[in-house]
Design a protein around this motif. Structure first.
Motif, PDB file in Angstrom:
ATOM      1  N   ALA A 208      40.316  39.750  42.769  1.00 24.57           N
ATOM      2  CA  ALA A 208      39.579  39.576  44.310  1.00 24.57           C
ATOM      3  C   ALA A 208      40.482  38.728  45.109  1.00 24.57           C
ATOM      4  O   ALA A 208      40.684  39.102  46.200  1.00 24.57           O
ATOM      5  CB  ALA A 208      38.312  39.160  44.319  1.00 24.57           C
ATOM      6  N   ALA A 209      40.905  37.718  44.786  1.00 19.31           N
ATOM      7  CA  ALA A 209      41.810  36.657  45.470  1.00 19.31           C
ATOM      8  C   ALA A 209      43.117  37.245  45.723  1.00 19.31           C
ATOM      9  O   ALA A 209      43.686  37.119  46.839  1.00 19.31           O
ATOM     10  CB  ALA A 209      41.730  35.329  44.659  1.00 19.31           C
ATOM     11  N   LYS A 210      43.475  38.179  44.667  1.00 24.53           N
ATOM     12  CA  LYS A 210      45.040  38.795  45.152  1.00 24.53           C
ATOM     13  C   LYS A 210      44.896  39.885  45.994  1.00 24.53           C
ATOM     14  O   LYS A 210      45.917  40.239  46.575  1.00 24.53           O
ATOM     15  CB  LYS A 210      45.371  39.139  43.619  1.00 24.53           C
ATOM     16  N   TYR A 211      43.739  40.573  45.825  1.00 22.89           N
ATOM     17  CA  TYR A 211      43.531  41.832  46.682  1.00 22.89           C
ATOM     18  C   TYR A 211      42.466  41.611  47.774  1.00 22.89           C
ATOM     19  O   TYR A 211      41.231  42.222  47.616  1.00 22.89           O
ATOM     20  CB  TYR A 211      43.489  43.143  46.095  1.00 22.89           C
ATOM     21  N   PRO A 212      42.537  40.918  48.656  1.00 26.34           N
ATOM     22  CA  PRO A 212      41.470  40.610  49.618  1.00 26.34           C
ATOM     23  C   PRO A 212      40.954  41.902  50.359  1.00 26.34           C
ATOM     24  O   PRO A 212      39.885  41.868  50.826  1.00 26.34           O
ATOM     25  CB  PRO A 212      42.080  39.475  50.739  1.00 26.34           C
ATOM     26  N   ASP A 213      41.815  42.781  50.494  1.00 30.03           N
ATOM     27  CA  ASP A 213      41.036  43.978  51.372  1.00 30.03           C
ATOM     28  C   ASP A 213      40.694  45.009  50.237  1.00 30.03           C
ATOM     29  O   ASP A 213      40.093  46.171  50.942  1.00 30.03           O
ATOM     30  CB  ASP A 213      42.486  44.731  51.906  1.00 30.03           C
ATOM     31  N   VAL A 214      40.329  44.725  49.047  1.00 28.58           N
ATOM     32  CA  VAL A 214      39.730  45.322  48.106  1.00 28.58           C
ATOM     33  C   VAL A 214      38.308  45.257  47.628  1.00 28.58           C
ATOM     34  O   VAL A 214      38.363  43.740  47.887  1.00 28.58           O
ATOM     35  CB  VAL A 214      40.494  45.823  46.840  1.00 28.58           C
ATOM     36  N   GLN A 215      37.423  45.660  47.737  1.00 31.26           N
ATOM     37  CA  GLN A 215      35.929  45.227  47.439  1.00 31.26           C
ATOM     38  C   GLN A 215      35.810  45.365  45.821  1.00 31.26           C
ATOM     39  O   GLN A 215      36.020  46.463  45.180  1.00 31.26           O
ATOM     40  CB  GLN A 215      34.855  46.160  48.006  1.00 31.26           C
ATOM     41  N   PHE A 216      35.330  44.069  45.200  1.00 31.86           N
ATOM     42  CA  PHE A 216      35.025  44.063  43.841  1.00 31.86           C
ATOM     43  C   PHE A 216      33.548  44.033  43.470  1.00 31.86           C
ATOM     44  O   PHE A 216      33.097  42.932  44.214  1.00 31.86           O
ATOM     45  CB  PHE A 216      35.895  43.044  43.289  1.00 31.86           C
ATOM     46  N   ARG A 217      32.822  44.692  42.622  1.00 35.22           N
ATOM     47  CA  ARG A 217      31.449  44.492  42.330  1.00 35.22           C
ATOM     48  C   ARG A 217      31.542  44.455  40.795  1.00 35.22           C
ATOM     49  O   ARG A 217      31.769  45.214  40.094  1.00 35.22           O
ATOM     50  CB  ARG A 217      30.632  45.344  43.074  1.00 35.22           C
ATOM     51  N   HIS A 218      30.525  43.516  40.456  1.00 39.02           N
ATOM     52  CA  HIS A 218      30.519  43.449  38.997  1.00 39.02           C
ATOM     53  C   HIS A 218      28.953  43.324  38.537  1.00 39.02           C
ATOM     54  O   HIS A 218      28.005  42.951  39.149  1.00 39.02           O
ATOM     55  CB  HIS A 218      30.935  41.892  38.625  1.00 39.02           C
ATOM     56  N   ALA A 219      28.794  44.238  37.263  1.00 36.22           N
ATOM     57  CA  ALA A 219      27.384  44.301  36.868  1.00 36.22           C
ATOM     58  C   ALA A 219      26.644  43.344  36.086  1.00 36.22           C
ATOM     59  O   ALA A 219      26.227  43.448  34.889  1.00 36.22           O
ATOM     60  CB  ALA A 219      27.507  45.754  36.161  1.00 36.22           C
ATOM     61  N   ALA A 220      26.482  42.070  36.845  1.00 35.14           N
ATOM     62  CA  ALA A 220      25.681  40.963  36.094  1.00 35.14           C
ATOM     63  C   ALA A 220      25.648  40.133  37.393  1.00 35.14           C
ATOM     64  O   ALA A 220      26.709  39.877  38.090  1.00 35.14           O
ATOM     65  CB  ALA A 220      26.416  40.504  35.138  1.00 35.14           C
ATOM     66  N   PRO A 221      24.610  39.408  37.394  1.00 36.87           N
ATOM     67  CA  PRO A 221      24.379  38.438  38.634  1.00 36.87           C
ATOM     68  C   PRO A 221      25.065  37.115  38.536  1.00 36.87           C
ATOM     69  O   PRO A 221      24.313  35.985  38.312  1.00 36.87           O
ATOM     70  CB  PRO A 221      22.815  38.065  38.600  1.00 36.87           C
ATOM     71  N   LEU A 222      26.361  37.098  38.688  1.00 40.63           N
ATOM     72  CA  LEU A 222      27.196  36.051  38.457  1.00 40.63           C
ATOM     73  C   LEU A 222      27.868  35.398  39.586  1.00 40.63           C
ATOM     74  O   LEU A 222      28.227  34.360  39.617  1.00 40.63           O
ATOM     75  CB  LEU A 222      28.368  36.293  37.048  1.00 40.63           C
ATOM     76  N   TRP A 223      28.092  36.284  40.605  1.00 41.69           N
ATOM     77  CA  TRP A 223      28.781  35.812  41.821  1.00 41.69           C
ATOM     78  C   TRP A 223      27.943  34.444  42.422  1.00 41.69           C
ATOM     79  O   TRP A 223      26.645  34.691  42.712  1.00 41.69           O
ATOM     80  CB  TRP A 223      28.686  37.081  42.723  1.00 41.69           C
TER      81      TRP A 223
END
Length: 371
Positions: free
Chosen positions: A116-131
């Motif tokens: 996510a830091a490397k590709y700031p124009d891409v959205q990343f979403r992860h299937a666990a409540p960790l963000w």
């Protein structure tokens, strides 16, 4: 799209600030560039046809494939190593993915955080409540369905389908989400059958078919006449139950075809509720939520259609439990003790209270140990 109303009712969780129901857009939502089309990359830790965790995501992807201006790219059997980084980078650089979904717990840290830091124009979403908004990139986020609500319904149905009052649970690891499902089965069962017990065996990992079969057989030998589980691929547990002539409740996706005689119902994710919301919003250039969580009240979980193992009494009670969950009826009604006699919940908690996210115990009535 049909999910527009659902997205407006989504629950967003903002780290330690807790959970609140509110309308989108919200605080801590990052912006996304307007896009005429959405290229969605989904990465799975196991096979797409595992009758479990990975299949539940794949079922949602199949729905998205029929949506205009959405392209779906999937890769299965990607381990929780730097292999996931290579897979996701390939989707971005070769396929033009503008939304990446990482569906396995171990993908998040460090792999998705770094990407996510490397590709700031891409959205990343992860299937666990960790963000966490204070620690992680703004184009990264989490989504999570509280499947313990559907497991509570499993427990209600199992509690009225057992004759031995012993429900067996094959579990992977004693982490909070797994413990929540085990405890919710117990509370569901005891809401209709105060004599019900849940006996649990931990296998030690998410996919260990031989160990899962051994655990299922051991639970039947111990007198359990209903089995359920929390492992990535419940196929072995459900088929073992059917082969031993006992009833079963499913997990993750539908296992009904595997147990035509003994299947009662099952706890299923409705990832399509979230995925279609993401695609709709990203395609319109709207901001994506960093965190989306939910359960029965906003159509993010469901129970599998009842099978031959469900009695009429069990069906009626399970339907009533579902109606209650949709209205916000709490599962964890305190005070409650763990199975070592310690007070762990001193009051009643809302089903989305962050206190329950840190669950580290098995409730009184569960036979087993997390150590």
């Amino acid at each position: 799209m049909a999910n527009k109303e659902i997205s407006r009712r989504s629950i967003l969780k903002t780290g330690a600030a807790g959970i609140a129901a509110m309308a989108l857009p919200m605080p801590f939502i990052n912006s996304a560039s307007a896009a005429e089309s959405v290229v969605l990359g989904a990465v799975y830790v196991g096979p797409r046809d595992d009758f479990g965790w990975n299949q539940a995501h794949s079922v949602a992807m199949e729905i998205l494939k029929s949506v205009d201006n959405v392209t779906v790219i999937e890769e299965e059997n990607v381990p929780e190593t730097d292999a996931v980084s290579k897979s996701m980078e390939s989707m971005i650089n070769l396929d033009g993915a503008n939304l990446i979904l990482g569906t396995s717990f171990g993908y998040f840290d460090p792999f998705m955080i770094d990407l996510a830091a490397k590709y700031p124009d891409v959205q990343f979403r992860h299937a666990a409540p960790l963000w966490n908004k204070d620690k992680h990139p703004a184009n990264l986020g989490s989504y999570f369905c509280y499947l313990n609500q559907a497991h509570y319904v499993n427990g209600v149905a199992a509690g009225l389908s057992t004759t031995s009052n012993k429900i067996g649970f094959v579990a992977a690891k004693p982490i909070p989400t797994v413990l929540s499902n085990i405890n919710s089965v117990l509370l569901g069962a005891r809401s209709v059958n105060p004599d019900a017990q849940v006996q649990v065996i931990f296998t030690g990992d998410w996919s260990m078919p031989v160990r899962e079969a051994e655990a299922a057989n051991a639970l039947v030998d111990a007198g359990c006449d209903v089995l359920t589980c929390h492992v990535d691929g419940p196929k072995v547990v459900i088929e073992t139950a059917e082969g031993r002539g006992v009833k079963s409740c499913g997990h993750n996706a539908s296992q009904a075809p595997l147990a035509p005689k003994g299947f009662i119902t099952g706890a299923e994710y409705k990832w399509e509720t979230i995925y279609t919301m993401y695609a709709d919003m990203l395609g319109k250039g709207e901001a994506l939520p960093n965190v989306v969580v939910g359960g029965y009240h906003n159509d993010m979980v469901r129970n599998t259609a009842y099978g031959a193992g469900a009695t009429p009494e069990a069906i009626a009670a399970a339907d009533a439990a579902i109606a209650g969950l949709k209205e916000g009826k709490p599962i964890y009604v305190g005070p409650l003790k763990d199975n070592e006699g310690n007070l762990v919940l001193d009051k009643t908690f809302d089903n989305y209270d962050p206190v329950l996210d840190g669950m580290g115990y098995l409730l009184e009535g569960v036979i087993g140990s997390i150590t």
